[in-house]
Scaffold this active site. Sequence first.
Site, mmCIF file in Angstrom:
data_model
loop_
_atom_site.group_PDB
_atom_site.id
_atom_site.type_symbol
_atom_site.label_atom_id
_atom_site.label_comp_id
_atom_site.label_asym_id
_atom_site.label_seq_id
_atom_site.Cartn_x
_atom_site.Cartn_y
_atom_site.Cartn_z
ATOM 1 C CG MET A 125 -8.194 -2.695 -0.584
ATOM 2 S SD MET A 125 -7.189 -3.746 0.494
ATOM 3 C CE MET A 125 -7.435 -2.947 2.095
ATOM 4 C CG MET A 145 -1.737 -1.228 1.398
ATOM 5 S SD MET A 145 -2.879 -1.002 2.780
ATOM 6 C CE MET A 145 -3.325 -2.685 3.087
ATOM 7 C CG ASP A 201 -6.618 -6.975 3.080
ATOM 8 O OD1 ASP A 201 -6.897 -7.105 4.284
ATOM 9 O OD2 ASP A 201 -5.540 -6.492 2.692
#
Length: 219
Positions: free
Chosen positions: A138, A69, A176
């Site tokens: 995500m 990230m 995630d």
Amino acid sequence: MSEKIVAPSLLAADFANLQRDIEMVNQSEADWFHLDVMDGVFVPNISFGMPVVKAISKHAKKTLDVHLMIVDPDRYIKTFADLGAHNLTVHYEACNHLHRTLQSIKSEGMKAGVALNPHTSVQLLNDTIQDIDLVCLMSVNPGFGGQSFIENTYQKVAELKDLIAQKNAPTLIEIDGGVNADNAKKLTDAGADVLVAGSFVFKSNDPTATIKGLKERIA
């Protein structure tokens, strides 16, 4: 049907007892280690960098699933290959030339992953899906552990599954953020292959049993 994968996220581990937590995952029914590397720029948090990944790699006996990230991930592709990453996931939003980045990851012998933030459409992967080994959706806003799950994720999994089928791509779908016993089965039923679980595993009273329970739910 291939076996569903559970990947405990070491971001939620006890960093004062990291080796103990790594050994726990080694001995558990978990399949992968998920490592979140954050730079404080792409996301508002800083997690851990190369020395910690190197230390984890030394003790981990399972696939290292590294999730960058960070801005400008291309600078570090070779570094993470050298540190022992098996999968390297970059954010769609951080890559100017996604196809080139994917080729670079593969040329270093790793599986290439692409992560999408909650607001990023899966249709943006239409032209690259055949080159992607893993798409990480995500299901929380990236940057912090322990957030609650975004319900729209189920719809995104279904859309992504359709795209993968249309293109006959080999891509796995990873989720995630906010994964727990309540949504795990619903996610794999929708088409998810890999579930990343952080706080749910490491903050539980018996992480080994929690991992076993997740595996049983999605078997």
